[in-house]
Design a protein around this motif. Structure first.
Motif, PDB file in Angstrom:
ATOM      1  N   THR A  99      37.524   0.310  21.606  1.00 23.84           N
ATOM      2  CA  THR A  99      37.481  -1.092  21.227  1.00 23.84           C
ATOM      3  C   THR A  99      36.267  -1.756  21.862  1.00 23.84           C
ATOM      4  OG1 THR A  99      38.757  -1.790  23.133  1.00 23.84           O
ATOM      5  CG2 THR A  99      40.013  -1.211  21.164  1.00 23.84           C
ATOM      6  N   VAL A 100      35.991  -2.980  21.446  1.00 24.73           N
ATOM      7  CA  VAL A 100      34.875  -3.738  21.993  1.00 24.73           C
ATOM      8  C   VAL A 100      34.984  -3.795  23.519  1.00 24.73           C
ATOM      9  CG1 VAL A 100      33.981  -6.090  22.203  1.00 24.73           C
ATOM     10  CG2 VAL A 100      34.365  -5.082  19.932  1.00 24.73           C
ATOM     11  N   LEU A 101      36.173  -4.146  24.016  1.00 23.42           N
ATOM     12  CA  LEU A 101      36.361  -4.253  25.464  1.00 23.42           C
ATOM     13  C   LEU A 101      36.132  -2.900  26.148  1.00 23.42           C
ATOM     14  CD1 LEU A 101      37.247  -6.135  27.817  1.00 23.42           C
ATOM     15  CD2 LEU A 101      39.550  -5.223  27.500  1.00 23.42           C
TER      16      LEU A 101
ATOM     17  N   MET B 287      31.838 -11.382  30.321  1.00 24.11           N
ATOM     18  CA  MET B 287      30.597 -11.078  29.605  1.00 24.11           C
ATOM     19  C   MET B 287      30.785 -11.235  28.098  1.00 24.11           C
ATOM     20  SD  MET B 287      28.273 -10.655  31.770  1.00 24.11           S
ATOM     21  CE  MET B 287      29.148 -11.817  32.809  1.00 24.11           C
ATOM     22  N   LEU B 288      31.971 -10.835  27.604  1.00 20.85           N
ATOM     23  CA  LEU B 288      32.251 -11.021  26.175  1.00 20.85           C
ATOM     24  C   LEU B 288      32.263 -12.504  25.829  1.00 20.85           C
ATOM     25  CD1 LEU B 288      34.867  -8.246  25.335  1.00 20.85           C
ATOM     26  CD2 LEU B 288      32.573  -8.534  24.392  1.00 20.85           C
ATOM     27  N   ALA B 289      32.804 -13.324  26.726  1.00 15.31           N
ATOM     28  CA  ALA B 289      32.783 -14.769  26.506  1.00 15.31           C
ATOM     29  C   ALA B 289      31.340 -15.276  26.515  1.00 15.31           C
ATOM     30  CB  ALA B 289      33.610 -15.467  27.587  1.00 15.31           C
ATOM     31  N   LEU B 290      30.539 -14.721  27.419  1.00 15.78           N
ATOM     32  CA  LEU B 290      29.143 -15.139  27.538  1.00 15.78           C
ATOM     33  C   LEU B 290      28.372 -14.872  26.237  1.00 15.78           C
ATOM     34  CD1 LEU B 290      26.843 -16.122  29.494  1.00 15.78           C
ATOM     35  CD2 LEU B 290      26.420 -13.717  29.980  1.00 15.78           C
TER      36      LEU B 290
ATOM     37  N   ASP C  40      37.012 -13.483  21.446  1.00 20.47           N
ATOM     38  CA  ASP C  40      38.159 -13.217  20.566  1.00 20.47           C
ATOM     39  C   ASP C  40      38.136 -11.820  19.958  1.00 20.47           C
ATOM     40  OD1 ASP C  40      38.957 -15.757  21.077  1.00 20.47           O
ATOM     41  OD2 ASP C  40      38.052 -16.608  19.260  1.00 20.47           O
ATOM     42  N   PHE C  41      37.103 -11.035  20.267  1.00 17.97           N
ATOM     43  CA  PHE C  41      36.962  -9.741  19.599  1.00 17.97           C
ATOM     44  C   PHE C  41      37.156  -8.560  20.540  1.00 17.97           C
ATOM     45  CE2 PHE C  41      34.895 -12.747  16.843  1.00 17.97           C
ATOM     46  CZ  PHE C  41      35.226 -12.298  15.571  1.00 17.97           C
ATOM     47  N   ALA C  42      37.745  -8.831  21.723  1.00 18.86           N
ATOM     48  CA  ALA C  42      37.876  -7.777  22.737  1.00 18.86           C
ATOM     49  C   ALA C  42      38.585  -6.547  22.197  1.00 18.86           C
ATOM     50  CB  ALA C  42      38.614  -8.318  23.962  1.00 18.86           C
ATOM     51  N   ASN C  43      39.593  -6.756  21.350  1.00 16.24           N
ATOM     52  CA  ASN C  43      40.392  -5.622  20.881  1.00 16.24           C
ATOM     53  C   ASN C  43      39.991  -5.119  19.502  1.00 16.24           C
ATOM     54  OD1 ASN C  43      41.996  -5.519  23.231  1.00 16.24           O
ATOM     55  ND2 ASN C  43      43.109  -7.325  22.493  1.00 16.24           N
ATOM     56  N   ALA C  44      38.869  -5.651  18.959  1.00 15.56           N
ATOM     57  CA  ALA C  44      38.389  -5.171  17.663  1.00 15.56           C
ATOM     58  C   ALA C  44      37.649  -3.850  17.862  1.00 15.56           C
ATOM     59  CB  ALA C  44      37.470  -6.208  17.042  1.00 15.56           C
ATOM     60  N   TYR C  45      37.485  -3.104  16.778  1.00 19.45           N
ATOM     61  CA  TYR C  45      36.676  -1.894  16.825  1.00 19.45           C
ATOM     62  C   TYR C  45      35.282  -2.215  16.298  1.00 19.45           C
ATOM     63  CZ  TYR C  45      40.500   1.040  18.266  1.00 19.45           C
ATOM     64  OH  TYR C  45      41.503   1.596  19.001  1.00 19.45           O
ATOM     65  N   PRO C  46      34.243  -1.494  16.783  1.00 19.20           N
ATOM     66  CA  PRO C  46      32.865  -1.821  16.413  1.00 19.20           C
ATOM     67  C   PRO C  46      32.639  -1.943  14.908  1.00 19.20           C
ATOM     68  CG  PRO C  46      32.856  -0.189  18.159  1.00 19.20           C
ATOM     69  CD  PRO C  46      34.298  -0.405  17.786  1.00 19.20           C
TER      70      PRO C  46
ATOM     71  N   GLY D 104      24.774  -8.067  14.142  1.00 19.61           N
ATOM     72  CA  GLY D 104      24.451  -9.001  15.223  1.00 19.61           C
ATOM     73  C   GLY D 104      25.533  -9.018  16.288  1.00 19.61           C
ATOM     74  N   MET D 105      26.791  -8.979  15.849  1.00 20.37           N
ATOM     75  CA  MET D 105      27.904  -8.976  16.809  1.00 20.37           C
ATOM     76  C   MET D 105      27.911  -7.682  17.617  1.00 20.37           C
ATOM     77  SD  MET D 105      30.664 -10.520  14.169  1.00 20.37           S
ATOM     78  CE  MET D 105      32.140 -10.897  15.085  1.00 20.37           C
ATOM     79  N   GLN D 106      27.615  -6.566  16.954  1.00 22.09           N
ATOM     80  CA  GLN D 106      27.569  -5.287  17.670  1.00 22.09           C
ATOM     81  C   GLN D 106      26.505  -5.320  18.767  1.00 22.09           C
ATOM     82  OE1 GLN D 106      27.264  -1.865  15.125  1.00 22.09           O
ATOM     83  NE2 GLN D 106      29.103  -2.379  13.977  1.00 22.09           N
ATOM     84  N   GLN D 107      25.358  -5.928  18.429  1.00 27.12           N
ATOM     85  CA  GLN D 107      24.298  -5.993  19.429  1.00 27.12           C
ATOM     86  C   GLN D 107      24.704  -6.921  20.581  1.00 27.12           C
ATOM     87  OE1 GLN D 107      22.244  -4.130  20.763  1.00 27.12           O
ATOM     88  NE2 GLN D 107      20.687  -3.919  19.186  1.00 27.12           N
ATOM     89  N   ARG D 108      25.483  -7.968  20.300  1.00 23.24           N
ATOM     90  CA  ARG D 108      26.013  -8.821  21.374  1.00 23.24           C
ATOM     91  C   ARG D 108      26.905  -8.008  22.299  1.00 23.24           C
ATOM     92  NH1 ARG D 108      26.780 -14.692  19.722  1.00 23.24           N
ATOM     93  NH2 ARG D 108      25.632 -14.842  17.782  1.00 23.24           N
ATOM     94  N   VAL D 109      27.745  -7.125  21.699  1.00 30.27           N
ATOM     95  CA  VAL D 109      28.616  -6.271  22.522  1.00 30.27           C
ATOM     96  C   VAL D 109      27.759  -5.422  23.462  1.00 30.27           C
ATOM     97  CG1 VAL D 109      30.315  -4.406  22.516  1.00 30.27           C
ATOM     98  CG2 VAL D 109      30.403  -6.173  20.755  1.00 30.27           C
ATOM     99  N   SER D 110      26.664  -4.894  22.928  1.00 33.19           N
ATOM    100  CA  SER D 110      25.837  -4.016  23.761  1.00 33.19           C
ATOM    101  C   SER D 110      25.144  -4.814  24.866  1.00 33.19           C
ATOM    102  CB  SER D 110      24.848  -3.220  22.908  1.00 33.19           C
ATOM    103  OG  SER D 110      23.651  -3.918  22.718  1.00 33.19           O
TER     104      SER D 110
END
Lengths: 260, 273
Positions: free
Chosen positions: B110-112, B136-139, B144-150, B156-162
């Motif tokens: 998951t994202v987290l 960091m996810l909040a930053l 809200d996407f901690a439990n989502a899968y990539p 753009g969101m994936q790059q934010r996760v990285s």
């Protein structure tokens, strides 16, 4: 929508099968084909029922099934362990892989008589032949899978000074899983093949043994019944792997096994 | 306004604050598959102050990614010296977070769980790291996407996760290798705005590699301009635009002036952007 499409597909397939069987039955009767050449579906059904009724088919099915599954499990474990060692250690790759390739080019069926000499007429020889044949597809897919990790992911792990074991556990093994399942899917069908071949060469029981006996007696409708059972066995094992794969490799980018 | 600095960069912070990065006469030569010896980076010198946002701009093949890999400890230079907070770079450091060109997320986590990777590898305290991962996810705006899968996220969101992952172990240096190159122009502008805020809030030094002149000027406190074959520094420019910068700054005369200066420097070597 999808469920309805699936159901209508299955309905079409069932209708087509009924038509085929009908044509077969009519052809055999109209052309008066002797039953020792091609039995009618009805007489195959009778043989199948008779075999089930006296318990012979069920007993034989489970003997061959257990041989194949035991051989498959042995091959799966050995394939994953040896494949991992080859993919992880250069020295193992250099020393062992040439032997693997050489063994791979030997038709494994040809070693069955030798295995019967070494391991006797019982279960163990069937398991060994089955495992030998099923081993290679697992091995090759484990190696390919472990080596298919993108450089970026390895860089990420390296930038964190990850240990070999951490990289293996967190990145390489999960990346290899779809490949491993593709190998297991081939291997599970091969394991049935191996068990049957070993039974042909020397055995006292099992579907392969039964099939040879029926063939010698020219009871061809019983031979067909055995083939149907073997087909069912292969299908059951394939579906087991398929559903296991769907659960384990849930992110499933590569749907490695074909759907039935 | 714009000031091309002579090489090597003579500006030093006050002696009691060590420089985040110090590169002196660094060269990197490697043997290509053809057997030829290739000089990827040639006699490069510059330094990065702590909490500075430094952009390196240049065309592809100018050695900027090689330079980043050397700072990350993923590649070894063949001459000169490279120092991280006063220590020679001998290999990867836990004090560095890297954002690659792709998001490089693990699709089975998951994202987290992805953001937690550095904490797991570095064996950091799990409870505190989880809190930090959520922070960091909040930053990066993905609380809200901690439990989502990539695969459920956009590029753009994936790059934010990285980016969140690169910050989770609290590194003092963030290395970014053309992180927004694969994004569409509008997402890219949004990400540039966000990154400016993230870098300020996370209080890290950032070295940002890009081939976009606009992106370099918008983000950087200074911009290192590199030219290829072999990779050399043509100039180091001060970008004195006030912060926080918004997208309107791109339409201003000082911004255009910086962009033109860099383009001239790149064109002077017979290259067009």
């Amino acid at each position: 929508m999808m469920m309805r499409a699936l159901r209508s597909n299955r309905l079409q397939l069932a209708a087509f099968t009924v038509v085929l069987l009908g044509l077969w039955q009519m052809g055999v009767e109209v052309l008066a084909i002797p039953p020792y050449l091609l039995p009618a579906p009805s007489s195959i059904a009778v043989s199948l029922y008779g075999g089930f009724a006296d318990g012979l088919f069920i007993r034989s099915f489970f003997i061959t099934f257990l041989e194949a599954v035991a051989g498959f499990l042995l091959a799966a474990v050995a394939g994953v362990v040896v494949g991992t060692l080859i993919a992880q250690f250069r020295i193992v790759e250099r020393l062992v892989y040439p032997y693997v390739v050489a063994l791979q080019s030997v038709p494994k069926v040809a070693i069955a008589p030798l295995v019967i000499v070494w391991f006797g007429y019982g279960f163990s020889s069937k398991i060994v032949v089955s495992a030998t044949i099923a081993f290679f597809p697992v091995l090759v897919n484990v190696i390919v899978g472990l080596k298919s990790v993108e450089q970026d992911k390895l860089d990420l792990m390296r930038s964190l000074n990850a240990s070999r074991l951490q990289t293996m556990r967190l990145v390489q093994f999960p990346t290899a899983l779809p490949f491993i399942f593709a190998g297991l899917d081939v291997a599970v069908v091969f394991s049935v093949l191996g068990a049957i071949v070993a039974e042909f060469v020397g055995s006292q029981s099992g579907l392969g043994n039964l099939l040879l006996t029926f063939n010698a007696n020219l009871d061809i409708s019983a031979v067909f019944a055995c083939l149907i059972l073997l087909g069912a066995m292969g299908m059951v094992l394939h579906l087991a792997i398929y559903h296991l794969q769907r659960r384990v490799v849930f992110w499933g980018q590569a749907d490695s096994t074909t759907r039935f | 306004m714009t000031r091309s600095t002579a090489l090597p960069d003579p500006r030093r912070a006050s002696p009691d604050v060590p420089l985040a990065i110090e590169i002196n006469n660094l060269s990197m030569r490697y043997t290509a598959a053809s057997g030829d010896s290739v000089l990827a980076v040639d006699d490069v010198s510059f330094s990065v102050r702590q909490k500075e946002f430094l952009c390196v701009v240049g065309t592809s093949g100018c050695g900027k990614t090689t330079l980043l890999r050397i700072i990350a400890g993923l590649a070894k230079h063949t001459a000169g010296s490279a120092m991280l907070r006063g220590q020679p770079i001998a290999g990867p450091s836990a004090d560095v977070g890297i954002v690659f060109q792709g998001a490089v997320l693990l699709p089975w986590r998951t994202v987290l769980e992805n953001v937690m990777i550095p904490a797991i590898v570095l064996r950091l305290d799990r409870k505190r790291s989880l809190q930090r991962a959520h922070d960091m996810l909040a930053l990066v705006g993905l609380a809200d996407f901690a439990n989502a899968y990539p695969k459920e996220l956009s590029g753009g969101m994936q790059q934010r996760v990285s980016i969140a992952r690169a910050l989770v172990h609290n590194p003092t240096l963030l290395l970014m290798d053309e992180p927004f190159g694969a994004l569409d122009a509008m997402t890219r502008e949004t990400m540039n705005l966000e990154l400016q805020r993230i870098a300020r809030d996370a209080e890290t030094t950032v070295v940002f590699i890009t081939h976009s002149i606009q992106e370099a000027v918008f983000l950087g406190d200074r911009v290192v301009v590199m030219t290829p074959r072999p990779g050399r520094i043509a100039a180091v420019l001060d970008i004195d635009l006030p912060r926080p910068r918004d997208l309107d700054v791109m339409a201003t005369e000082p911004f255009g002036h910086h962009v033109r200066s860099i383009r001239t420097l790149l064109n002077a070597r017979g290259l067009t952007h």
